[in-house]
Design an enzyme around this catalytic site. Sequence first.
Site, PDB file in Angstrom:
ATOM      1  N   CYS A 273     -24.339  -1.572  38.119  1.00 53.19           N
ATOM      2  CA  CYS A 273     -23.196  -2.194  37.415  1.00 53.19           C
ATOM      3  C   CYS A 273     -23.803  -3.301  36.637  1.00 53.19           C
ATOM      4  O   CYS A 273     -24.785  -2.874  35.659  1.00 53.19           O
ATOM      5  CB  CYS A 273     -22.174  -2.728  38.320  1.00 53.19           C
ATOM      6  SG  CYS A 273     -20.527  -2.955  37.021  1.00 53.19           S
ATOM      7  N   HIS A 365     -20.500   1.640  41.071  1.00 57.13           N
ATOM      8  CA  HIS A 365     -20.613   1.321  42.429  1.00 57.13           C
ATOM      9  C   HIS A 365     -20.734   2.379  43.439  1.00 57.13           C
ATOM     10  O   HIS A 365     -19.787   3.000  43.949  1.00 57.13           O
ATOM     11  CB  HIS A 365     -19.180   0.722  42.724  1.00 57.13           C
ATOM     12  CG  HIS A 365     -18.900  -0.703  41.991  1.00 57.13           C
ATOM     13  ND1 HIS A 365     -18.627  -1.861  42.114  1.00 57.13           N
ATOM     14  CD2 HIS A 365     -19.345  -0.890  40.448  1.00 57.13           C
ATOM     15  CE1 HIS A 365     -18.488  -2.732  41.474  1.00 57.13           C
ATOM     16  NE2 HIS A 365     -18.799  -2.187  40.307  1.00 57.13           N
ATOM     17  N   GLU A 367     -21.218   1.804  46.817  1.00 56.51           N
ATOM     18  CA  GLU A 367     -20.730   1.705  48.041  1.00 56.51           C
ATOM     19  C   GLU A 367     -19.171   1.934  47.821  1.00 56.51           C
ATOM     20  O   GLU A 367     -18.620   2.509  48.966  1.00 56.51           O
ATOM     21  CB  GLU A 367     -20.569   0.074  48.076  1.00 56.51           C
ATOM     22  CG  GLU A 367     -19.373  -0.978  47.522  1.00 56.51           C
ATOM     23  CD  GLU A 367     -19.548  -0.823  45.883  1.00 56.51           C
ATOM     24  OE1 GLU A 367     -18.371  -0.890  45.552  1.00 56.51           O
ATOM     25  OE2 GLU A 367     -20.734  -0.674  45.467  1.00 56.51           O
TER      26      GLU A 367
END
Length: 394
Positions: A273, A365, A367
Amino acid sequence: MTSPDQTAQGPSTGSGIQNAAVLVLEDGTRFEGRAYGARGTTLGEVVFATGMSGYQETLTDPSYAGQIVLQTAPHIGNTGMNREDQESSRIWVAGYIVRDPARRVSNWRSEESLDDALVREGIVGISSIDTRALTRRIRDTGSMRGGIFSGDAATLDADEQLRQVTAAPEMAGQNLSATVSVAEPVVITATTERIGNVAVIDLGIKQSTLDNLAALGFDVHVLPQSASFEDIASTSPDAVFYSNGPGDPSASDEQVAVLRQVLDARIPYFGICFGNQLFGRALGLDTYKLTFGHRGINQPVIDKATGRVEITAHNHGFAVAAPLEGEFDSPHGYGKVEVSHVGLNDQVVEGLRALDIPAFSVQYHPEAAAGPHDAHYLFSRFRELVVANKKGAN
């Protein structure tokens, strides 16, 4: 949709001044609705998030600092709030906009209602407005500064409300990393067989990212956004990671300068990001502000190496400018570079890979707290890069 001098009509605001709320955009557009969360005034950049779930992860993502978040999904709050799903220690959004807040919580994991959490943390919101019309306005016009005025503030003169909105700072040019970063270093030990140390520059990192890095076998050294290269070197890093975060990458020259020292030292690097944008600038590329950005957990991205389309989690209003096809030379002398991932909605650069140094990044992202997990393989790719680099050094 309304013209700038008209008021969007929504459901009745109910009885009493304290239940009234109005959203004012910098172009003069007004949406009247009901107060939601804390009462008062809040100002920020109005952006929309398209995820149909995961509102708690959105609210507690530090990347949303300074932004008033509009949820495009109509029903918000059904599952309440709980400590386990927090991505940080607090709610970071500047304000919150929903159409139909849940009247009751219906989930066994809930510890409090969303409304109660917003009130407790002083987050001013608005509900019962036409969120589709607002989303279309932002999509067509671009993200704008806005303000939510509720309770007594809803009775302010319309010209005064607009004056406050237009006096607020624009997102472009803002460096917000210091607002969200840790003040002191923190160490999280590896939760699987240890492979080394990773120095994490916290620009607004989420807890799920730290958990994933520890699960790779890293001792995770979380450093403040002001960390110098000497601070990084003191952790004996086998790798460096730059996190997500809020603000304009062109206002983060100090972090870019430190990253160039990391790249000069050939320390393996992974950025996500905001860390992707700063990597681009370290390579010598420009960044620019998107019209309305990408926010949500349903953004399609293609991995050019495999041709595989991933559904990914995004939260960014800026992007890197780079050629989408072929290899190109880093303007700052880091060898060949290629765009590794591309957004399928608008052909935005979603990943960079350096071919002559051990470094890569993605704009989204991996995750993906709240899902989806299509991009989770990137953590394994990072681990493989670090292991290969250590073998090559021996």
